[in-house]
Scaffold this motif. Structure first.
Motif, short mmCIF file in Angstrom:
data_model
loop_
_atom_site.label_atom_id
_atom_site.label_comp_id
_atom_site.label_asym_id
_atom_site.label_seq_id
_atom_site.Cartn_x
_atom_site.Cartn_y
_atom_site.Cartn_z
N LEU A 48 30.29 43.28 -29.13
CA LEU A 48 29.26 42.80 -28.21
C LEU A 48 29.78 41.92 -27.07
CD1 LEU A 48 26.16 42.11 -30.47
CD2 LEU A 48 26.23 43.49 -28.39
N PRO A 49 30.63 40.92 -27.33
CA PRO A 49 31.04 40.04 -26.22
C PRO A 49 31.66 40.79 -25.04
CG PRO A 49 31.62 39.06 -28.32
CD PRO A 49 31.17 40.45 -28.63
N SER A 50 32.59 41.69 -25.32
CA SER A 50 33.24 42.42 -24.23
C SER A 50 32.29 43.42 -23.58
CB SER A 50 34.49 43.15 -24.75
OG SER A 50 34.16 44.08 -25.77
N LEU A 51 31.44 44.03 -24.38
CA LEU A 51 30.50 45.01 -23.85
C LEU A 51 29.50 44.35 -22.90
CD1 LEU A 51 28.85 47.79 -26.01
CD2 LEU A 51 27.59 46.61 -24.24
N VAL A 52 28.93 43.24 -23.33
CA VAL A 52 27.95 42.53 -22.49
C VAL A 52 28.64 41.95 -21.26
CG1 VAL A 52 26.39 40.56 -22.40
CG2 VAL A 52 26.40 42.04 -24.41
N ALA A 53 29.85 41.41 -21.43
CA ALA A 53 30.58 40.85 -20.30
C ALA A 53 30.82 41.91 -19.23
CB ALA A 53 31.90 40.25 -20.76
N ASP A 54 31.09 43.13 -19.65
CA ASP A 54 31.30 44.22 -18.69
C ASP A 54 30.03 44.50 -17.90
OD1 ASP A 54 32.71 46.65 -17.59
OD2 ASP A 54 31.13 47.67 -18.71
N LEU A 55 28.89 44.58 -18.59
CA LEU A 55 27.63 44.84 -17.90
C LEU A 55 27.28 43.72 -16.93
CD1 LEU A 55 25.45 46.23 -20.86
CD2 LEU A 55 26.56 47.55 -19.04
N VAL A 56 27.52 42.49 -17.34
CA VAL A 56 27.21 41.34 -16.49
C VAL A 56 28.11 41.33 -15.26
CG1 VAL A 56 27.24 38.81 -16.35
CG2 VAL A 56 26.26 39.95 -18.35
N SER A 57 29.40 41.61 -15.45
CA SER A 57 30.33 41.59 -14.32
C SER A 57 30.00 42.66 -13.28
CB SER A 57 31.78 41.77 -14.81
OG SER A 57 31.98 43.08 -15.31
N ARG A 58 29.38 43.73 -13.74
CA ARG A 58 29.00 44.81 -12.83
C ARG A 58 27.59 44.62 -12.26
NH1 ARG A 58 29.51 49.45 -16.70
NH2 ARG A 58 28.57 50.61 -15.00
N ARG A 59 26.93 43.54 -12.66
CA ARG A 59 25.61 43.17 -12.14
C ARG A 59 24.60 44.32 -12.26
NH1 ARG A 59 27.04 39.37 -6.84
NH2 ARG A 59 28.44 37.97 -7.96
N VAL A 60 24.47 44.82 -13.47
CA VAL A 60 23.46 45.85 -13.70
C VAL A 60 22.08 45.28 -13.42
CG1 VAL A 60 24.88 47.07 -15.40
CG2 VAL A 60 23.30 45.29 -16.17
N ALA A 61 21.12 46.17 -13.18
CA ALA A 61 19.77 45.71 -12.81
C ALA A 61 19.01 45.14 -14.00
CB ALA A 61 18.99 46.86 -12.19
N VAL A 62 19.19 45.74 -15.19
CA VAL A 62 18.50 45.32 -16.40
C VAL A 62 19.41 45.60 -17.60
CG1 VAL A 62 16.45 45.57 -17.87
CG2 VAL A 62 16.24 45.93 -15.40
N ILE A 63 19.36 44.72 -18.59
CA ILE A 63 20.02 44.98 -19.87
C ILE A 63 18.92 45.17 -20.91
CG2 ILE A 63 21.53 44.09 -21.68
CD1 ILE A 63 22.98 42.45 -19.55
N ALA A 64 18.89 46.32 -21.57
CA ALA A 64 17.89 46.61 -22.60
C ALA A 64 18.56 46.57 -23.96
CB ALA A 64 17.25 47.97 -22.36
N THR A 65 17.93 45.84 -24.90
CA THR A 65 18.51 45.71 -26.24
C THR A 65 17.45 45.99 -27.30
OG1 THR A 65 18.02 43.34 -26.36
CG2 THR A 65 20.14 43.96 -25.41
N PRO A 66 16.99 47.24 -27.40
CA PRO A 66 15.92 47.55 -28.35
C PRO A 66 16.39 47.51 -29.80
CG PRO A 66 16.68 49.54 -27.24
CD PRO A 66 17.39 48.40 -26.59
N GLY A 67 15.74 46.69 -30.61
CA GLY A 67 15.98 46.70 -32.04
C GLY A 67 17.26 46.04 -32.50
N SER A 68 17.81 45.11 -31.72
CA SER A 68 19.06 44.48 -32.13
C SER A 68 19.04 42.99 -31.78
CB SER A 68 20.26 45.14 -31.44
OG SER A 68 21.47 44.46 -31.74
#
Length: 326
Positions: free
Chosen positions: A76-96
């Protein structure tokens, strides 16, 4: 200028105009979806359906990048850091729960749409259910209340059971803690004894079942967990081998051969997360979207497994069941 030269010049200029127009077009927004379990076409389809209900269509006006953890929370830490660094529009985390908490810890600006099993206020995801504030909103799935009812349904299905093994994943800390806080009390209220087991790897699942050989239990209660769902075939094989009735939070485990499940309708939950994601892409703020109090739960029973275990499913449960798998 002669006509032929003009046509040649025009033909050479057209691609340049096209490239300039394309360069001026804004890039499609990117949504990062983090699924706690393994790849599921059913859930992807449901998420897309939710997006479509708001006029958002994957591939036309949004790009969705899917990341499936298979219960490997250390990613999770590296995966989320990648999405944040790329400034995605939304992060969806259904059921976790872990994915929602990791996303919230990583960004205070990128919108987050969650589906969590515990009270999101207590988890620190939102300020209140009615007005979340901040950058996160989503769905409260009521794991604790649902787990208590699941225990009661398991007892109804296996009325002679006296000792219940409860399996939790310590790596999914919030769910493990809430399960062990409320289930023992609920068990005592209906005259059941509890044996607590822990597992965070497939080998530790084998070890837990080896413990049940030495310290037999009449049934197994599997706490909600994405890693456990990803190991549903292993659970089906072990419970069949050792003839242990088992209750799960998800229908996938019952389709794989588990006895019963009672929990969130995950397909519709993914759809609703898609709806909120689409609304945010359309300009609404997560701070203004109230946290939804989920009320769609399903009871699924595998009749073939019940017969193999010598369990007769009461008529009352057959009437309650949303699906009976033959």
């Amino acid at each position: 200028m002669r006509r032929r030269e003009f046509i040649t010049l025009l033909g050479g200029a057209a691609p340049a105009w096209t490239l300039a127009a394309r360069a001026q077009q804004p890039a499609m927004p990117v949504v990062g979806l983090i699924g706690g379990g393994d790849i599921s076409t059913r859930y992807v389809t449901a998420f897309r359906k939710g997006l479509n209900e708001t006029g958002i269509i994957e591939g036309q006006n949004v790009t969705v990048e899917y990341r499936w953890l298979k219960g490997q929370y250390d990613l999770l830490p590296s995966l989320v850091a990648d999405l944040v660094s790329r400034r995605v529009a939304v992060i969806a985390t259904p059921g976790s729960n872990p994915a929602a908490l990791a996303a919230k810890a990583a960004t205070a600006t990128i919108p987050i749409v969650f589906g969590v099993g515990e009270d999101p206020v207590k988890l620190g995801l939102v300020a209140s259910l009615a007005r979340p504030g901040g950058n996160a909103t989503g769905i409260n799935l009521f794991n604790v209340e649902v787990a208590t009812k699941r225990l009661g349904l398991l007892h109804e299905l296996v009325p002679k059971a006296v000792r219940i093994a409860v399996l939790v994943n310590p790596a999914n800390a919030t769910t493990a803690e809430s399960t062990l806080r409320y289930i023992p009390e609920a068990a005592r209220a209906i005259g059941l004894q509890i044996l607590v087991l822990n597992a965070s790897t497939s080998r530790e699942i084998d070890t837990a079942f080896a413990t049940l050989v030495r310290e037999p239990a009449d049934a197994l209660f599997v706490a909600p967990d994405s890693f456990f769902i990803s190991r549903r075939v292993q659970f089906a094989n072990l419970t069949a081998r050792d003839r242990i009735p088992a209750a799960y939070s998800d229908r996938d485990s019952v389709e794989a051969g588990g006895l019963m499940s009672y929990g969130t309708d995950f397909t519709d939950m993914f759809r609703q997360v898609g709806v909120y994601t689409g609304r945010i892409l359309r300009g609404e703020k997560p701070a203004d979207l109230p946290v939804l109090q989920w009320n769609k739960f399903e009871l699924v029973i595998n009749l073939q497994t019940a017969r193999a275990l010598g369990i007769e499913v009461p008529n009352s449960m057959q009437l309650l069941a949303d699906e009976m798998i033959e």
